[in-house]
Design an enzyme around this catalytic site. Structure first.
Site, PDB file in Angstrom:
ATOM      1  N   HIS A   1      -5.222  -3.513  13.509  1.00  0.00           N
ATOM      2  CA  HIS A   1      -4.869  -3.019  14.752  1.00  0.00           C
ATOM      3  C   HIS A   1      -5.613  -1.550  15.212  1.00  0.00           C
ATOM      4  O   HIS A   1      -5.250  -1.059  16.356  1.00  0.00           O
ATOM      5  CB  HIS A   1      -3.570  -2.587  14.962  1.00  0.00           C
TER       6      HIS A   1
ATOM      7  N   LYS B   1      -8.258  -9.060  17.349  1.00  0.00           N
ATOM      8  CA  LYS B   1      -7.135  -8.249  17.742  1.00  0.00           C
ATOM      9  C   LYS B   1      -8.076  -7.646  18.777  1.00  0.00           C
ATOM     10  O   LYS B   1      -8.536  -8.267  19.940  1.00  0.00           O
ATOM     11  CB  LYS B   1      -6.502  -7.175  16.949  1.00  0.00           C
TER      12      LYS B   1
ATOM     13  N   SER C   1       1.372  -2.926  12.389  1.00  0.00           N
ATOM     14  CA  SER C   1       1.726  -4.018  13.443  1.00  0.00           C
ATOM     15  C   SER C   1       2.869  -3.963  14.141  1.00  0.00           C
ATOM     16  O   SER C   1       3.056  -4.418  15.185  1.00  0.00           O
ATOM     17  CB  SER C   1       1.264  -5.339  12.793  1.00  0.00           C
TER      18      SER C   1
HETATM   19  C1  LIG Z   1      -3.290  -9.974  12.229  1.00  0.00           C
HETATM   20  C2  LIG Z   1      -3.308  -8.915  10.953  1.00  0.00           C
HETATM   21  C3  LIG Z   1      -3.867  -9.733   9.924  1.00  0.00           C
HETATM   22  C4  LIG Z   1      -4.465 -11.141   9.929  1.00  0.00           C
HETATM   23  O1  LIG Z   1      -5.363 -11.262  10.669  1.00  0.00           O
HETATM   24  P1  LIG Z   1      -5.948 -12.676  11.159  1.00  0.00           P
HETATM   25  O2  LIG Z   1      -7.559 -12.639  11.719  1.00  0.00           O
HETATM   26  O3  LIG Z   1      -5.290 -13.205  12.561  1.00  0.00           O
HETATM   27  O4  LIG Z   1      -5.743 -13.781  10.279  1.00  0.00           O
HETATM   28  C5  LIG Z   1      -4.036  -9.056   8.607  1.00  0.00           C
HETATM   29  N1  LIG Z   1      -3.338  -7.787   8.815  1.00  0.00           N
HETATM   30  C6  LIG Z   1      -2.953  -7.177   9.711  1.00  0.00           C
HETATM   31  C7  LIG Z   1      -2.389  -5.781   9.750  1.00  0.00           C
HETATM   32  C8  LIG Z   1      -2.794  -7.882  10.937  1.00  0.00           C
HETATM   33  O5  LIG Z   1      -2.113  -7.287  11.969  1.00  0.00           O
END
Ligand SMILES: *Cc1c(COP(=O)(O)O)cnc(C)c1O
Length: 381
Positions: free
Chosen positions: A209, A240, A181
């Site tokens: 991602h 995402k 990320s």
């Molecule tokens: C955004 C993210 C999460 C958390 O997901 P949410 O649904 O926003 O709680 C977990 N792992 C990674 C790598 C992320 O980028």
């Protein structure tokens, strides 16, 4: 002032002094990548990689489910909150990710903090990439299992610690993200699969991602690398690229049943509302039907990366996430403010989120950024 209040004040002052204070910025309007946040801005910070968050099909699916089911899900999955709508979504997900089973979670954070402690019961050791998401780290800490981190994507280092510590424990887990990320780069999945087999570990992969962006049908980096079958637990989110909310794991029937019985963040939390489930399902349909969205978002990011490199900037990544390295908190904050004045929304990623000297602006691209928007961004630099 109480002890708490004076400590809190001192903390906030020191955060402000080191340009590390976090503040909230409410958006008052969004239309695709154009937002209103005091002034109109082009959003280069959102995770809406495919531009699905306001897609008419997701909205319609949510509206229909709202009319049929109402707002609340009325309970946790094991009580009254389970619906055939969720089960259909899980069937679709399992097929999408080429796994036997899938299980929906309320959020990626909840999935990661719950699954790791559930898996790591008994004598288990955990090996994880240093840049793994905070939710993975929190899951590891909550599990109380012994854990060792390896340098980012450094499989020689991983093998060194596997050699040293694996044999002292009955079970072992390797954990990583597939697209990182904060770096926007990818994990070497085939090599990780080889190591996990060699050292008899369970492999947990966070595709938050990668889902919707990579792979022939958008099923993630696991699909692109052809390793779905070799990865024990593939976690992903709807929050995402899929433009909605919630998360899931794709795994075997056996592990799914185990998680349903042991994972506290699954058992003790109310199920997602039906409109969210319906939107999630519609999002997968669009990912499958419209491959041009994923090629466009990667093309947009590549164009920005190439043009910034040509201007002498240090940029990273190979995905829709493009970090531009700046090097200290103050300059990073100043540059993000200058870009804001030029009509671009981007957030500074500061120490201690990243190591000192690696402070950066993190740009994320969307399939619905226009060529003109990217030209404006490059020109602002
Ligand atoms: C955004 C993210 C999460 C958390 O997901 P949410 O649904 O926003 O709680 C977990 N792992 C990674 C790598 C992320 O980028």
């Amino acid at each position: 002032m109480s002890e708490f209040e004076s400590e809190i004040d001192a903390f906030l002052q020191s955060q402000a002094q080191s340009s590390a204070i976090r503040t909230l910025h409410p958006i008052t309007h969004r239309q695709g990548m154009m937002i209103q946040n005091g002034i109109p801005l082009i959003d280069f910070a959102s995770n809406d990689y495919l531009g699905l968050s306001q897609h008419p099909k997701l909205i319609q699916a949510a509206k229909d489910a709202l009319d049929t089911w109402g707002v609340g899900s009325t309970g946790s999955r094991l009580l009254s909150g389970d619906t055939d709508l969720i089960h259909s979504l899980e069937t679709k997900l399992a097929k999408f990710k080429h796994k036997e089973s899938a299980l929906v979670f309320n959020s990626g954070y909840q999935a990661n903090v719950g699954i790791i402690p559930a898996l790591a019961q008994g004598d288990t050791v955990i090996f994880y990439d240093k840049l793994s998401h905070a939710s993975m780290i929190d899951g590891i800490l909550l599990s109380k299992a012994p854990h060792y981190r390896y340098r980012h994507n450094d499989l020689n280092h991983l093998e060194t610690i596997l050699k040293k510590y694996r044999q002292n424990h009955q079970k072992a887990i390797i954990m990583t993200e597939s697209i990182f990320s904060m770096e926007g780069d990818s994990a070497p999945l085939k090599e990780l699969v080889a190591l996990k087999s060699q050292y008899d570990c369970l492999l947990f992969l966070d595709e938050a991602h990668a889902t919707g962006i990579f792979g022939k049908t958008g099923a993630g980096l696991v699909e692109q690398e052809g390793v779905s079958g070799e990865i024990d637990i593939i976690m992903g989110t709807f929050s995402k690229a899929l433009g909605s909310f919630g998360a899931y794991i794709a795994t075997s029937d056996r592990i799914k049943n185990f998680i349903v019985n042991t994972c506290r963040s699954f058992i003790f939390s109310t199920a997602l509302p039906a409109p969210v489930i319906a939107a999630n399902s519609a999002a997968i349909d669009i990912v499958l039907a419209e491959p041009n969205r994923r090629s466009t978002v990667l093309k947009n990011a590549d164009r920005f990366r190439t043009q910034l490199k040509a201007r002498g900037y240090s940029v990273r990544g190979c995905s829709q996430i493009v970090p531009v390295m700046i090097g200290n908190n103050q300059e990073t904050v100043q540059l993000s403010e200058k870009l804001k004045n030029a009509g671009m929304q981007v957030f500074p990623i500061r120490h201690p989120t990243v190591p000192k000297g690696e402070e950066r602006l993190r740009f994320s691209f969307s399939a619905i950024h226009t060529d003109d928007m990217i030209t404006q961004l490059v020109n602002a630099f």
